[in-house]
Write an enzyme that holds these catalytic residues in place. Structure first.
Site, PDB file in Angstrom:
ATOM      1  CG  ASP A  37      -0.423  -0.090   2.519  1.00  0.00           C
ATOM      2  OD1 ASP A  37       0.820  -0.202   2.643  1.00  0.00           O
ATOM      3  OD2 ASP A  37      -1.198  -0.032   3.505  1.00  0.00           O
ATOM      4  CB  SER A  38       4.579   1.729   0.039  1.00  0.00           C
ATOM      5  OG  SER A  38       4.849   0.659  -0.844  1.00  0.00           O
ATOM      6  CG  ASP A  76       0.320  -4.069   2.069  1.00  0.00           C
ATOM      7  OD1 ASP A  76       0.265  -4.876   3.008  1.00  0.00           O
ATOM      8  OD2 ASP A  76       1.114  -3.107   2.031  1.00  0.00           O
ATOM      9  CE  LYS A 121       3.002  -5.987   3.797  1.00  0.00           C
ATOM     10  NZ  LYS A 121       2.551  -4.860   4.639  1.00  0.00           N
ATOM     11  CD  GLU A 124       0.504  -1.669   8.186  1.00  0.00           C
ATOM     12  OE1 GLU A 124       0.198  -0.927   9.152  1.00  0.00           O
ATOM     13  OE2 GLU A 124       0.953  -1.237   7.118  1.00  0.00           O
ATOM     14  CD  GLU A 130       7.801  -0.471   7.545  1.00  0.00           C
ATOM     15  OE1 GLU A 130       6.797  -1.139   7.208  1.00  0.00           O
ATOM     16  OE2 GLU A 130       8.076   0.658   7.094  1.00  0.00           O
TER      17      GLU A 130
HETATM   18  O1  KIV Z   1       3.475  -1.108   1.656  1.00  0.00           O
HETATM   19  C1  KIV Z   1       4.630  -1.550   1.580  1.00  0.00           C
HETATM   20  O2  KIV Z   1       5.354  -1.333   0.597  1.00  0.00           O
HETATM   21  C2  KIV Z   1       5.119  -2.352   2.697  1.00  0.00           C
HETATM   22  C3  KIV Z   1       6.589  -2.559   2.777  1.00  0.00           C
HETATM   23  C4  KIV Z   1       7.212  -1.328   3.339  1.00  0.00           C
HETATM   24  C5  KIV Z   1       6.934  -3.763   3.558  1.00  0.00           C
HETATM   25  O3  KIV Z   1       4.361  -2.765   3.512  1.00  0.00           O
END
Ligand code: KIV
Length: 265
Positions: free
Chosen positions: A46-47, A85, A114, A116, A183
């Site tokens: 989600d980055s 994500d 994924k 969090e 992280e």
């Molecule tokens: O969103 C993302 O790119 C991430 C990485 C920083 C692990 O979660």
């Protein structure tokens, strides 16, 4: 050129203590195709809301946007294990989490999702894994907490927090996750966390004593140069290469050097 075989959950689990895993983010088919078979996993992080979308944090990305990008990455990288994500707010309870994860599986070819969260999200991880969704955990510095914590805070600085992180990793493992992203954690803490579980721990800003590393592609290839987190190693000066090339293109147009006689029909 190095070509890796597509990983499976069991092959990923079997790497623990044997070899280090490599993960990179991708947000589109073009770059995913360049990374295909080069890394063990591609994360549609989600980055992308920051480096691709230009937003100041990850919180505003939607499930539909993640699905759009995940489809593109799956189209580009057909031979690599792909993780999608789950955006902020899309896994706040078991049913919502399952419905959204099911959408990922139905609408994309992603291999896993994924989320969090540590021990407080173990019941969600368990519900997903009990219902055949492959889950990667994400503990330590969790970017989706940036507003609630008032910034990006490095973790694992004291004994109590290290113990909490170990409990988080164990709870996520027990709930059925096959891998955890760790992280922004002090390296000594990351080592202890990695030793406390039998599933691979993939670090980002967590030092060398983990089971693998992940970096955001636009950071490591130097395309996102607004700031460089300390843990990023820049393997390419992408922004400079692109800008110099565009300057040259504009110059060639202005000098009437482009197109040449070979570049016309
Ligand atoms: O969103 C993302 O790119 C991430 C990485 C920083 C692990 O979660």
């Amino acid at each position: 050129m190095q070509q890796l075989k597509k990983q499976t959950i069991s092959s990923i689990l079997n790497t623990k203590g044997v070899r280090k895993l490599s993960m990179i983010t991708a947000y589109d088919a073009l770059f995913a195709n360049l990374f295909d078979t080069k890394v063990d996993f591609i994360l549609v992080g989600d980055s992308l809301n920051m480096s691709f979308g230009g937003n100041s944090d990850t919180l505003s990305i939607t499930m539909d946007q993640m699905i759009y990008h995940t489809k593109a990455v799956c189209n580009g990288a057909k031979n690599t294990f792909i993780i999608c994500d789950m955006p902020f707010g899309t896994y706040i309870n078991e049913d919502i989490a399952f419905n959204n994860a099911m959408k990922v599986y139905q609408e994309t070819n992603a291999d896993a999702i994924k989320i969090e969260g540590g021990a407080n999200k173990a019941h969600i991880v368990k519900h997903l894994t009990d219902n055949s969704i492959a889950v990667v955990g994400h503990i330590g510095l969790m970017p989706q907490n940036v507003r609630s914590e008032g910034g990006y805070k490095i973790k694992g600085k004291d004994a109590q927090n290290i113990q909490e992180l170990i409990e988080d990793a164990k709870a996520i493992q027990k709930a059925g996750a096959f891998c955890i992203v760790l992280e922004g954690v002090k390296p000594d803490a990351a080592k202890l966390i990695t030793e406390s579980v039998s599933i691979p721990i993939i670090g980002i800003g967590a030092g060398i004593d983990v089971d693998g590393q992940v970096l955001v592609w636009s950071d490591m290839l130097g395309f996102f140069d607004e700031f460089k987190p300390k843990f990023v190693r820049k393997y390419l000066d992408g922004a400079k290469i692109v800008q110099d090339s565009v300057d040259q293109y504009v110059q060639d147009i202005s000098d009437k050097k482009f197109p040449s006689s070979e570049e016309i029909y």
